[in-house]
Design a protein around this motif. Structure first.
Motif, PDB file in Angstrom:
ATOM      1  N   ARG A   1      70.267  33.024  22.068  1.00  0.00           N
ATOM      2  CA  ARG A   1      70.348  34.376  21.525  1.00  0.00           C
ATOM      3  C   ARG A   1      71.312  34.320  20.348  1.00  0.00           C
ATOM      4  O   ARG A   1      72.373  33.700  20.445  1.00  0.00           O
ATOM      5  CB  ARG A   1      70.863  35.335  22.585  1.00  0.00           C
ATOM      6  CG  ARG A   1      71.013  36.747  22.085  1.00  0.00           C
ATOM      7  CD  ARG A   1      71.610  37.620  23.172  1.00  0.00           C
ATOM      8  NE  ARG A   1      71.904  38.916  22.632  1.00  0.00           N
ATOM      9  CZ  ARG A   1      71.677  40.047  23.259  1.00  0.00           C
ATOM     10  NH1 ARG A   1      71.168  40.034  24.462  1.00  0.00           N
ATOM     11  NH2 ARG A   1      71.968  41.184  22.702  1.00  0.00           N
ATOM     12  N   ALA A   2      70.937  34.936  19.242  1.00  0.00           N
ATOM     13  CA  ALA A   2      71.783  34.911  18.050  1.00  0.00           C
ATOM     14  C   ALA A   2      71.572  36.189  17.255  1.00  0.00           C
ATOM     15  O   ALA A   2      70.574  36.891  17.429  1.00  0.00           O
ATOM     16  CB  ALA A   2      71.447  33.689  17.197  1.00  0.00           C
TER      17      ALA A   2
ATOM     18  N   GLU B   1      65.548  29.790  12.495  1.00  0.00           N
ATOM     19  CA  GLU B   1      64.640  30.936  12.504  1.00  0.00           C
ATOM     20  C   GLU B   1      64.885  31.761  13.758  1.00  0.00           C
ATOM     21  O   GLU B   1      64.982  31.220  14.856  1.00  0.00           O
ATOM     22  CB  GLU B   1      63.186  30.474  12.474  1.00  0.00           C
ATOM     23  CG  GLU B   1      62.805  29.790  11.187  1.00  0.00           C
ATOM     24  CD  GLU B   1      61.339  29.425  11.138  1.00  0.00           C
ATOM     25  OE1 GLU B   1      60.520  30.097  11.794  1.00  0.00           O
ATOM     26  OE2 GLU B   1      61.011  28.450  10.438  1.00  0.00           O
ATOM     27  N   LEU B   2      64.998  33.082  13.567  1.00  0.00           N
ATOM     28  CA  LEU B   2      65.160  34.030  14.666  1.00  0.00           C
ATOM     29  C   LEU B   2      63.943  34.936  14.721  1.00  0.00           C
ATOM     30  O   LEU B   2      63.411  35.311  13.671  1.00  0.00           O
ATOM     31  CB  LEU B   2      66.369  34.944  14.440  1.00  0.00           C
ATOM     32  CG  LEU B   2      67.755  34.351  14.336  1.00  0.00           C
ATOM     33  CD1 LEU B   2      68.745  35.444  13.953  1.00  0.00           C
ATOM     34  CD2 LEU B   2      68.145  33.737  15.652  1.00  0.00           C
TER      35      LEU B   2
ATOM     36  N   THR C   1      69.468  41.000  15.943  1.00  0.00           N
ATOM     37  CA  THR C   1      69.682  40.160  17.116  1.00  0.00           C
ATOM     38  C   THR C   1      68.333  39.756  17.683  1.00  0.00           C
ATOM     39  O   THR C   1      67.429  40.581  17.812  1.00  0.00           O
ATOM     40  CB  THR C   1      70.505  40.901  18.179  1.00  0.00           C
ATOM     41  OG1 THR C   1      71.778  41.228  17.615  1.00  0.00           O
ATOM     42  CG2 THR C   1      70.711  40.044  19.417  1.00  0.00           C
ATOM     43  N   GLY C   2      68.220  38.479  18.020  1.00  0.00           N
ATOM     44  CA  GLY C   2      66.966  37.997  18.559  1.00  0.00           C
ATOM     45  C   GLY C   2      67.135  36.642  19.199  1.00  0.00           C
ATOM     46  O   GLY C   2      68.242  36.240  19.566  1.00  0.00           O
TER      47      GLY C   2
ATOM     48  N   VAL D   1      63.637  36.326  10.941  1.00  0.00           N
ATOM     49  CA  VAL D   1      64.802  36.153  10.079  1.00  0.00           C
ATOM     50  C   VAL D   1      65.075  34.660   9.962  1.00  0.00           C
ATOM     51  O   VAL D   1      65.126  33.958  10.971  1.00  0.00           O
ATOM     52  CB  VAL D   1      66.038  36.882  10.658  1.00  0.00           C
ATOM     53  CG1 VAL D   1      67.257  36.642   9.805  1.00  0.00           C
ATOM     54  CG2 VAL D   1      65.754  38.374  10.800  1.00  0.00           C
ATOM     55  N   VAL D   2      65.238  34.174   8.728  1.00  0.00           N
ATOM     56  CA  VAL D   2      65.487  32.760   8.481  1.00  0.00           C
ATOM     57  C   VAL D   2      66.843  32.622   7.798  1.00  0.00           C
ATOM     58  O   VAL D   2      67.146  33.348   6.857  1.00  0.00           O
ATOM     59  CB  VAL D   2      64.386  32.140   7.588  1.00  0.00           C
ATOM     60  CG1 VAL D   2      64.665  30.681   7.320  1.00  0.00           C
ATOM     61  CG2 VAL D   2      63.016  32.325   8.234  1.00  0.00           C
TER      62      VAL D   2
END
Length: 132
Positions: free
Chosen positions: A115-116, A88-89, A72-73, A96-97
């Motif tokens: 937020r995802a 992109e996170l 989560t980011g 994380v892509v």
């Protein structure tokens, strides 16, 4: 036994240095001082704390899934080209892509600053660690 400096521990758990200091003062983390006089916490106590902070997958109302690797980011970049999109996170220290359809991007209403959570389901996971 592995020890981490306060700042390293904070990055690993995604909290502030002050939070790590408070947890060590409260006894939630095992702390000591290294040979250089810097405050450290043990890797074992940091691992225990990480597990304590992890969400309980058995909690009522929690979505259950077979994938356990969840990051989560915050969304830091979105690129759309025709039918596909790249998101992109930044999840703590991890980037994380994800590639998805442009339709999925629209359905999820993803934009920079959202937020995802990235969910990874793979048959092979490689682990790296520093040599000591």
């Amino acid at each position: 036994m592995t020890h981490f400096r306060i700042s390293e521990a904070a990055v690993l758990l995604g909290v502030s240095d002050d939070t790590i200091r408070r947890w060590s003062a409260d006894g939630a983390l095992d702390a000591s001082v290294d040979a250089s006089g810097r405050r450290t916490v043990t890797g074992a106590s940091l691992a225990r704390r990480a597990l304590e902070l992890a969400p309980d997958p058995g909690e009522p109302g929690t979505m259950r899934r077979s994938a356990r690797n969840r990051f989560t980011g915050i969304v830091t970049a979105v690129q759309r080209e025709g039918l596909v999109a790249q998101v992109e996170l930044q999840c703590g220290p991890n980037r994380v892509v994800s590639l998805m359809t442009a339709e999925a991007l629209d359905d999820l209403a993803i934009e920079v600053g959202s937020r995802a959570t990235g969910v990874v389901k793979a048959t092979t996971v490689m682990i790296e660690a520093e040599r000591r």
